[in-house]
Design a protein around this motif. Structure first.
Motif, PDB file in Angstrom:
ATOM      1  N   LYS A  24       2.404 -17.199  -1.210  1.00 21.38           N
ATOM      2  CA  LYS A  24       1.562 -16.317  -0.414  1.00 21.38           C
ATOM      3  C   LYS A  24       1.986 -14.853  -0.533  1.00 21.38           C
ATOM      4  CE  LYS A  24      -0.219 -19.247   3.313  1.00 21.38           C
ATOM      5  NZ  LYS A  24      -0.186 -19.522   4.767  1.00 21.38           N
ATOM      6  N   VAL A  25       3.274 -14.610  -0.426  1.00 20.23           N
ATOM      7  CA  VAL A  25       3.752 -13.232  -0.465  1.00 20.23           C
ATOM      8  C   VAL A  25       3.440 -12.586  -1.803  1.00 20.23           C
ATOM      9  CG1 VAL A  25       5.833 -11.809  -0.518  1.00 20.23           C
ATOM     10  CG2 VAL A  25       5.527 -13.499   1.290  1.00 20.23           C
ATOM     11  N   ASN A  26       3.611 -13.313  -2.882  1.00 19.75           N
ATOM     12  CA  ASN A  26       3.317 -12.742  -4.195  1.00 19.75           C
ATOM     13  C   ASN A  26       1.830 -12.480  -4.380  1.00 19.75           C
ATOM     14  OD1 ASN A  26       5.994 -12.635  -4.975  1.00 19.75           O
ATOM     15  ND2 ASN A  26       5.968 -14.658  -5.925  1.00 19.75           N
ATOM     16  N   VAL A  27       0.996 -13.349  -3.822  1.00 15.00           N
ATOM     17  CA  VAL A  27      -0.447 -13.093  -3.858  1.00 15.00           C
ATOM     18  C   VAL A  27      -0.778 -11.867  -3.022  1.00 15.00           C
ATOM     19  CG1 VAL A  27      -2.713 -13.977  -3.163  1.00 15.00           C
ATOM     20  CG2 VAL A  27      -1.102 -15.474  -4.352  1.00 15.00           C
ATOM     21  N   TRP A  28      -0.201 -11.797  -1.820  1.00 14.15           N
ATOM     22  CA  TRP A  28      -0.439 -10.618  -0.976  1.00 14.15           C
ATOM     23  C   TRP A  28       0.047  -9.344  -1.665  1.00 14.15           C
ATOM     24  CZ3 TRP A  28       1.800 -13.425   3.928  1.00 14.15           C
ATOM     25  CH2 TRP A  28       0.788 -14.220   4.488  1.00 14.15           C
ATOM     26  N   LEU A  29       1.181  -9.445  -2.338  1.00 11.09           N
ATOM     27  CA  LEU A  29       1.706  -8.283  -3.060  1.00 11.09           C
ATOM     28  C   LEU A  29       0.759  -7.834  -4.173  1.00 11.09           C
ATOM     29  CD1 LEU A  29       5.530  -8.981  -3.404  1.00 11.09           C
ATOM     30  CD2 LEU A  29       4.482  -6.936  -2.431  1.00 11.09           C
TER      31      LEU A  29
ATOM     32  N   ALA B 270       7.885  -6.292   5.729  1.00 12.83           N
ATOM     33  CA  ALA B 270       7.852  -5.506   4.487  1.00 12.83           C
ATOM     34  C   ALA B 270       6.429  -5.310   3.976  1.00 12.83           C
ATOM     35  CB  ALA B 270       8.712  -6.186   3.427  1.00 12.83           C
ATOM     36  N   LEU B 271       5.620  -6.355   4.056  1.00 15.26           N
ATOM     37  CA  LEU B 271       4.239  -6.253   3.592  1.00 15.26           C
ATOM     38  C   LEU B 271       3.460  -5.227   4.404  1.00 15.26           C
ATOM     39  CD1 LEU B 271       3.418  -9.984   2.916  1.00 15.26           C
ATOM     40  CD2 LEU B 271       2.987  -8.132   1.303  1.00 15.26           C
ATOM     41  N   LEU B 272       3.739  -5.147   5.705  1.00 12.28           N
ATOM     42  CA  LEU B 272       3.028  -4.215   6.577  1.00 12.28           C
ATOM     43  C   LEU B 272       3.708  -2.852   6.619  1.00 12.28           C
ATOM     44  CD1 LEU B 272       2.158  -6.662   9.499  1.00 12.28           C
ATOM     45  CD2 LEU B 272       0.634  -5.810   7.707  1.00 12.28           C
ATOM     46  N   ASP B 273       4.693  -2.639   5.718  1.00 14.69           N
ATOM     47  CA  ASP B 273       5.416  -1.362   5.609  1.00 14.69           C
ATOM     48  C   ASP B 273       6.152  -0.995   6.897  1.00 14.69           C
ATOM     49  OD1 ASP B 273       4.602  -1.006   2.996  1.00 14.69           O
ATOM     50  OD2 ASP B 273       2.789   0.082   3.556  1.00 14.69           O
ATOM     51  N   ASP B 274       6.513  -1.987   7.692  1.00 17.35           N
ATOM     52  CA  ASP B 274       7.346  -1.759   8.862  1.00 17.35           C
ATOM     53  C   ASP B 274       8.796  -1.794   8.391  1.00 17.35           C
ATOM     54  OD1 ASP B 274       8.503  -1.560  11.317  1.00 17.35           O
ATOM     55  OD2 ASP B 274       7.465  -3.285  12.220  1.00 17.35           O
ATOM     56  N   VAL B 275       9.194  -0.713   7.704  1.00 16.83           N
ATOM     57  CA  VAL B 275      10.461  -0.728   6.975  1.00 16.83           C
ATOM     58  C   VAL B 275      11.676  -0.765   7.896  1.00 16.83           C
ATOM     59  CG1 VAL B 275       9.547   0.337   4.884  1.00 16.83           C
ATOM     60  CG2 VAL B 275      10.344   1.792   6.744  1.00 16.83           C
TER      61      VAL B 275
END
Length: 476
Positions: A359-364, A397-402
């Motif tokens: 999922k994460v790689n697809v979202w990326l 990380a995906l939502l840029d909440d670093v």
């Protein structure tokens, strides 16, 4: 592991290396994963060649250069380079007139003839006819880039045929009874040519599969659906998939022009082309074709592995490898392909960690292609409250909440849950690492150790370590 002899090396309790024979499930899984890896690598090379041609298209298709080569072959003497360039310009100006010019057709023809006469005076005696013939031939020759891209498309379709053929053989070897019930008979003379039952069986399988692969893409998929009771590979039934194969046939058999067979095979789609229309292959078409063909192979590998691997441990490792394949596709920047796989594959049927990687790689892929808004809501709704920190880190990380992602990563690093190698190489954490560097810089902290790790860890570091879990996955 030696794929040829089906053996694997293990380490015994005292550290000695022992060789054991792979189980049928392990052998099938290895073959399927290797075939998919082979196809991905070869597709990458084909697309690299297409990109290489894009960068040098002007040089390769330079008519003046092509004419010089012909003149050199025929005259073997020094060439008047300026004369060749001027002669090419004369023809190109006549063939593509200036729309703002007030000259009539008759005046243009007179100017063209005068320019040719002037050119003859600039060339050595007796050379004009050779120069003229070479330039005309050079201008009439189709661009070399067109031939190369068409050839690359033929190679792409050939790679799919090779992989699907090998998948069929692997599946039949794993489940030989799928070929029972046929009406094929052997004469005594034919049987006497073989030295063992295994040779007879192999020959029997070869002939059946060869016959199947003389058919269409739909025939190939029907073989798997009927013999192995697999769900249909829907991607193989799309216009994009069927058109790629038909375009390949037209390139090979009809000079790259639309044929009656092309129109007949695609008649259920809204095809606007007519017989003898050219079928152009550009780099974008090649990229889309490669994505479609790989999606078909990926779906087929998924389905065969699901159906024929009985061992849950082997099946889990199998799907872990498929999830890791998406990481390599990210490295190759094949974002559109990953989007396709995300739509086609039943990711939700995978167990937690394997599903996360997928999922994460697809979202990326959506994020890297500036299309993240398509899946943003899905990521926001992804509930990680009762899940492990892997999931919490991925979402942040995906939502840029670093800042939150950095805090989670730090805690995982301290507890040994996240390895430093994964931290510095996982594409998902690129902004987190940048935030970390800025934070260290602002605090005047020494980041030398982290930088050294970044320099020494290769791009092939695994995405994540996947625990063994039970999986039961069907592919649409």
């Amino acid at each position: 592991m030696n794929q040829q002899d089906g053996n694997s090396e293990d380490t015994g309790p005292s550290g000695e290396r022992t060789v054991r024979e792979l189980s049928p499930d392990e052998f099938l899984s290895e073959r399927l994963i290797r075939l998919l890896e082979l196809m991905a690598n070869r597709q990458s090379e084909i697309l690299r060649l297409a990109s290489f041609m894009d960068d040098r298209e002007t040089e390769v298709d330079n008519a003046a250069r092509r004419a010089r080569e012909q003149i050199q072959d025929r005259l073997g003497s020094s060439i008047n380079d300026d004369g060749v360039d001027e002669l090419v310009e004369v023809f190109e100006s006549f063939n593509t007139p200036d729309p703002t010019s007030d000259l009539s057709n008759e005046e243009r023809e007179e100017a063209f003839i005068k320019a040719l006469i002037d050119m003859e005076s600039k060339l050595p005696d007796g050379h004009m006819s050779t120069y003229l013939d070479s330039v005309i031939r050079a201008l009439r020759t189709p661009p070399s880039s067109h031939f190369l891209r068409s050839s690359l498309l033929v190679s792409l379709v050939g790679e799919l045929e090779m992989v699907v053929n090998q998948i069929a053989r692997a599946a039949v070897e794993r489940q030989p009874n799928t070929l029972k019930g046929g009406d094929r008979q052997l004469t005594w003379a034919e049987i006497s040519q073989f030295e063992s039952i295994d040779e007879i069986r192999d020959s029997f399988v070869d002939k059946i599969i060869d016959e199947i692969f003389r058919g269409s893409l739909s025939d190939w998929m029907d073989f798997f659906a009927k013999k192995f009771k697999l769900p249909r590979i829907l991607r193989a039934e799309t216009f994009e998939a069927l058109e790629v194969v038909q375009r390949r046939h037209c390139i090979v058999h009809n000079a790259g022009l639309v044929s009656a067979a092309y129109l007949s095979k695609l008649e259920k789609f809204d095809v606007t082309k007519a017989i003898d229309d050219p079928l152009v292959v550009d780099t974008k078409y090649l990229q889309n074709a490669a994505d479609t063909l790989f999606s078909i192979a990926f779906s087929l590998v998924w389905s065969i592995g699901t159906k024929l691997c009985a061992s849950e441990d082997v099946k889990h490792d199998f799907f872990s490898h498929l999830a890791d394949r998406t990481y390599h596709l990210l490295q190759d920047r094949r974002y559109d392909l990953l989007k396709q796989l995300g739509k086609d594959a039943p990711i939700d049927k995978l167990k937690d960690t394997t599903s996360l990687i997928f999922k994460v790689n697809v979202w990326l892929s959506y994020k890297y292609s500036n299309d993240f808004d398509v899946v943003r809501e899905e990521v926001v709704k992804f509930d990680t409250s009762a899940r492990s920190r892997d999931f919490q880190l991925a979402k942040a990380a995906l939502l840029d909440d670093v800042e939150d992602a950095k805090m989670i990563a730090d805690s995982m690093l301290r507890d040994g849950v996240l390895s430093r190698a994964h931290y510095v190489t996982w594409p998902l954490l690129s902004k987190v690492r940048e935030f970390d560097r800025l934070e260290q810089s602002d605090g005047d902290l020494d980041g030398t150790a982290a930088d050294a790790i970044v320099d020494t860890v290769g791009a092939d570091t695994p995405v994540a370590e996947v625990p063994r879990e039970d999986t039961e996955n069907e592919h649409p």
